[in-house]
Write a protein that holds these residues in place. Structure first.
Motif, PDB file in Angstrom:
ATOM      1  N   UNK A  38     -23.779   6.618  50.843  1.00 51.92           N
ATOM      2  CA  UNK A  38     -24.467   6.545  52.247  1.00 51.92           C
ATOM      3  C   UNK A  38     -24.549   7.161  53.329  1.00 51.92           C
ATOM      4  N   UNK A  39     -24.809   8.767  51.613  1.00 54.04           N
ATOM      5  CA  UNK A  39     -25.105  10.066  52.314  1.00 54.04           C
ATOM      6  C   UNK A  39     -26.941   9.892  51.518  1.00 54.04           C
ATOM      7  N   UNK A  40     -26.916   9.058  50.146  1.00 47.19           N
ATOM      8  CA  UNK A  40     -29.093   9.503  50.741  1.00 47.19           C
ATOM      9  C   UNK A  40     -29.555   8.834  51.334  1.00 47.19           C
ATOM     10  N   UNK A  41     -28.832   7.666  52.218  1.00 43.59           N
ATOM     11  CA  UNK A  41     -29.386   6.777  53.769  1.00 43.59           C
ATOM     12  C   UNK A  41     -29.363   7.972  54.439  1.00 43.59           C
ATOM     13  N   UNK A  72     -16.870  14.580  45.971  1.00 44.10           N
ATOM     14  CA  UNK A  72     -18.116  15.273  45.660  1.00 44.10           C
ATOM     15  C   UNK A  72     -19.116  15.121  45.011  1.00 44.10           C
ATOM     16  N   UNK A  73     -18.935  14.689  43.654  1.00 42.65           N
ATOM     17  CA  UNK A  73     -20.030  14.378  42.594  1.00 42.65           C
ATOM     18  C   UNK A  73     -20.127  13.066  43.133  1.00 42.65           C
ATOM     19  N   UNK A  74     -20.653  12.333  43.711  1.00 37.40           N
ATOM     20  CA  UNK A  74     -20.975  11.377  44.278  1.00 37.40           C
ATOM     21  C   UNK A  74     -21.750  11.464  45.693  1.00 37.40           C
ATOM     22  N   UNK A  75     -21.039  12.588  46.404  1.00 38.87           N
ATOM     23  CA  UNK A  75     -21.678  12.504  47.453  1.00 38.87           C
ATOM     24  C   UNK A  75     -22.817  13.273  47.403  1.00 38.87           C
ATOM     25  N   UNK A  76     -22.643  14.545  45.914  1.00 42.52           N
ATOM     26  CA  UNK A  76     -23.882  15.271  46.167  1.00 42.52           C
ATOM     27  C   UNK A  76     -25.242  15.010  45.228  1.00 42.52           C
ATOM     28  N   UNK A  77     -25.067  13.565  44.507  1.00 43.36           N
ATOM     29  CA  UNK A  77     -25.644  13.360  43.956  1.00 43.36           C
ATOM     30  C   UNK A  77     -26.742  12.263  44.859  1.00 43.36           C
ATOM     31  N   UNK A  78     -25.570  11.568  45.599  1.00 38.21           N
ATOM     32  CA  UNK A  78     -26.690  11.221  47.050  1.00 38.21           C
ATOM     33  C   UNK A  78     -27.533  11.922  47.935  1.00 38.21           C
ATOM     34  N   UNK A  82     -31.471  12.185  47.485  1.00 35.56           N
ATOM     35  CA  UNK A  82     -32.341  11.725  49.012  1.00 35.56           C
ATOM     36  C   UNK A  82     -33.064  12.196  49.324  1.00 35.56           C
ATOM     37  N   UNK A  83     -32.728  13.521  48.597  1.00 32.57           N
ATOM     38  CA  UNK A  83     -34.121  14.795  48.822  1.00 32.57           C
ATOM     39  C   UNK A  83     -35.012  14.414  47.741  1.00 32.57           C
TER      40      UNK A  83
END
Length: 222
Positions: A38-41, A72-78, A82-83
């Motif tokens: 979701x964060x990557x999107x 925190x790990x997965x959202x930061x990875x996302x 994405x970046x």
């Protein structure tokens, strides 16, 4: 899981609610990696609000679906994935193509691109790091970084650091607030509105100044 909707109303509120439901379903189905997706999107499509996804991930973690560390790990990875995708778009665009595009745009001059490049050379590292904590810009800043071919390792490190701080703050707030996680999004929405207003005012000021400059040049040539 019971999802509390945000204070938004009308069509905007229904869109946010629908996205919230989708994000919740994703996290319920595949766990913390769902928050990362979701964060990557959100990075690729800035209108999707990380201020909604992150506290929601923290809330989900508070209910035991996964740990806060995983969130925190997965959202930061996302955020990093994405970046990097947007960095790749900027790198594919390149300086020469950017100059050709600028030359064809109204009110834009090639000199503007040169000044932007010079500014990015001086402040690019700070822009990438702190830009991760500013709505809208946290996605867009990756494109000029790619155009300028910022060292990929440095770009990734700065993105990781800035995203880790931002994500930890919002995921942690959602975790602590529990059922009231949406309060975070409400206050973050105010901050985002301020940022948008400042950007709009800056754009209007720049366009007005540029039009006056072009008219003055035309008058001098006449």
């Amino acid at each position: 899981m019971t999802l509390l909707t945000t204070s938004s109303s009308g069509e905007s509120g229904s869109l946010l609610s629908g996205f919230s439901d989708w994000a919740v379903g994703l996290m319920e189905t595949i766990g913390a990696p769902g928050a990362g997706i979701a964060v990557a999107l959100e990075n690729l499509f800035p209108p999707l609000p990380s201020e909604l996804i992150l506290p929601l991930a923290g809330f989900t973690a508070s209910r035991g679906s996964f740990t806060i560390a995983e969130a925190i790990f997965w959202t930061t990875l996302g955020s990093v994935v994405g970046a990097l995708a947007l960095y790749g778009i900027g790198a594919a665009l390149g300086r020469d193509r950017m100059r050709r595009i600028a030359a064809k745009l109204p009110l834009i001059q090639v000199e503007d691109v040169d000044r932007t490049e010079a500014w990015f050379e001086r402040h690019g590292s700070k822009a990438v790091f702190f830009g991760r904590m500013v709505p809208i810009f946290r996605s867009l800043i990756s494109i000029p970084a790619g155009i300028e071919r910022m060292h990929l390792g440095l770009f990734t490190l700065l993105t990781l650091g800035g995203s880790l701080l931002w994500n930890s703050l919002f995921v942690g707030a959602g975790f602590l607030l529990g059922e009231n996680w949406h309060v975070v999004e409400e206050y973050a929405g105010i901050f985002q509105t301020i940022v948008v207003v400042v950007v709009v005012v800056a754009v209007v000021w720049w366009v007005t100044k540029r039009i006056r400059t072009l008219r003055r040049r035309d008058a001098e040539r006449a």
